[in-house]
Scaffold this motif. Structure first.
Motif, PDB file in Angstrom:
ATOM      1  N   SER A 157      44.381 -10.240 -94.513  1.00 36.23           N
ATOM      2  CA  SER A 157      44.351 -12.116 -94.027  1.00 36.23           C
ATOM      3  C   SER A 157      45.074 -12.556 -95.178  1.00 36.23           C
ATOM      4  O   SER A 157      46.208 -13.545 -95.694  1.00 36.23           O
ATOM      5  CB  SER A 157      44.062 -12.991 -92.771  1.00 36.23           C
ATOM      6  N   LEU A 158      43.814 -12.561 -96.169  1.00 40.04           N
ATOM      7  CA  LEU A 158      44.376 -13.895 -97.232  1.00 40.04           C
ATOM      8  C   LEU A 158      45.433 -12.527 -98.559  1.00 40.04           C
ATOM      9  O   LEU A 158      45.437 -13.791 -98.559  1.00 40.04           O
ATOM     10  CB  LEU A 158      42.657 -13.848 -98.392  1.00 40.04           C
ATOM     11  N   ASP A 190      39.500  -7.490 -92.150  1.00 39.22           N
ATOM     12  CA  ASP A 190      40.568  -8.799 -91.357  1.00 39.22           C
ATOM     13  C   ASP A 190      40.825  -9.515 -92.638  1.00 39.22           C
ATOM     14  O   ASP A 190      42.145  -9.813 -92.615  1.00 39.22           O
ATOM     15  CB  ASP A 190      40.082  -8.312 -89.912  1.00 39.22           C
ATOM     16  N   GLN A 191      39.766 -10.188 -92.666  1.00 40.72           N
ATOM     17  CA  GLN A 191      39.529 -11.766 -93.319  1.00 40.72           C
ATOM     18  C   GLN A 191      40.362 -11.186 -94.694  1.00 40.72           C
ATOM     19  O   GLN A 191      41.261 -12.413 -95.466  1.00 40.72           O
ATOM     20  CB  GLN A 191      38.615 -12.757 -93.332  1.00 40.72           C
ATOM     21  N   LEU A 209      35.321  -7.080 -90.406  1.00 43.55           N
ATOM     22  CA  LEU A 209      35.794  -8.476 -89.981  1.00 43.55           C
ATOM     23  C   LEU A 209      36.072  -9.262 -91.594  1.00 43.55           C
ATOM     24  O   LEU A 209      36.909  -9.552 -91.465  1.00 43.55           O
ATOM     25  CB  LEU A 209      34.580  -9.527 -89.744  1.00 43.55           C
ATOM     26  N   CYS A 210      35.625  -8.650 -92.223  1.00 36.99           N
ATOM     27  CA  CYS A 210      35.606  -8.695 -94.035  1.00 36.99           C
ATOM     28  C   CYS A 210      36.679  -8.015 -94.212  1.00 36.99           C
ATOM     29  O   CYS A 210      37.772  -8.921 -95.190  1.00 36.99           O
ATOM     30  CB  CYS A 210      34.864  -8.544 -94.149  1.00 36.99           C
ATOM     31  N   ARG A 256      48.846 -13.681 -96.966  1.00 34.25           N
ATOM     32  CA  ARG A 256      49.011 -15.594 -97.072  1.00 34.25           C
ATOM     33  C   ARG A 256      49.111 -15.288 -98.688  1.00 34.25           C
ATOM     34  O   ARG A 256      49.996 -16.522 -98.732  1.00 34.25           O
ATOM     35  CB  ARG A 256      47.325 -15.627 -96.640  1.00 34.25           C
TER      36      ARG A 256
END
Length: 233
Positions: free
Chosen positions: A165-166, A161-162, A158-159, A169
């Motif tokens: 994603s960041l 993926d985050q 999960l980390c 962005r």
């Protein structure tokens, strides 16, 4: 010419032996049926082939059990006594084992009787209980470790993926900010300091509407101007 005499001995060929057995078995059953019809005899024949296959013939209006019962009455013997005694002995042993296991279970859960037990038996039960506790604790730790490892893998995934994603962005924001600086010279002054700027709300630049606070740093530690370092506040 008459039929030649056949020597009675074991047939070595397996196929021929099976064929002969099948033919003669059917012949015996046919003779038994004829004997029953002619003489009203009660007949029961049981055969086992060399492969262990069962074949039997019982005359009508009777059964193999009835034949055995009549044989016992006539001969004054009991064919089942030995088997019955063996079953009784097996039952007695099983009852003793069941009683002992129930007593041990009762002792382990605190309801058993310890008054008649010797010191060696008590020590043996204590050792068994300690071994059981150690086994349960080992299994529990294994389950906890497995669950913990699974949760760690999920959190790490999960980390990742985050973070990905960041990063994506942040890259899009940098590209958009460069486009803003090219379209509006007022924002080009941001390249000369590292202060926090407010992007005018409601002003559309590039591909979207920006009303976030950006921290822009266009200088590295050595004083050489380089690519922008843009972080979303």
């Amino acid at each position: 010419m008459g039929r030649g005499k056949i020597e009675i001995k074991k047939i070595e060929n397996r196929t021929n032996r099976q064929v002969t057995y099948s033919k003669r078995r059917n012949g015996i059953f046919k003779k038994a049926q004829e004997l029953h019809v002619l003489c009203d005899a009660k007949i029961s024949i049981i055969m086992f082939s060399s492969t262990g296959k069962l074949h039997e013939y019982t005359s009508p209006n009777t059964s193999t059990k009835k034949i055995f019962d009549q044989y016992q009455r006539t001969q004054g013997c009991d064919l089942w006594s030995t088997h019955y005694e063996h079953m009784q002995e097996t039952l007695r042993k099983m009852k003793e084992i069941n009683k002992r296991l129930r007593n041990e279970i009762g002792i382990r859960i605190g309801t058993g009787d310890l008054s008649n037990m010797k010191e060696t038996e008590l020590y043996r039960i204590e050792q068994k209980m300690e071994d059981s506790v150690a086994t349960i604790r080992e299994r529990k730790y294994h389950v906890i470790k497995t669950q913990t490892d699974t949760c760690k893998k999920k959190v790490d995934l999960l980390c990742c993926d985050q973070v990905r994603s960041l990063q994506e962005r942040n890259g899009r924001l940098l590209l958009d900010f460069d486009a803003i600086c090219l379209m509006d010279p007022r924002y080009a002054a941001m390249r000369d300091d590292g202060r926090v700027y407010e992007v005018d709300p409601g002003v559309s630049y590039g591909n979207g509407l920006y009303n976030h606070r950006f921290y822009a740093n266009f200088h590295h530690g050595d004083g050489v101007s380089g690519g922008p370092d843009l972080r979303l506040a």
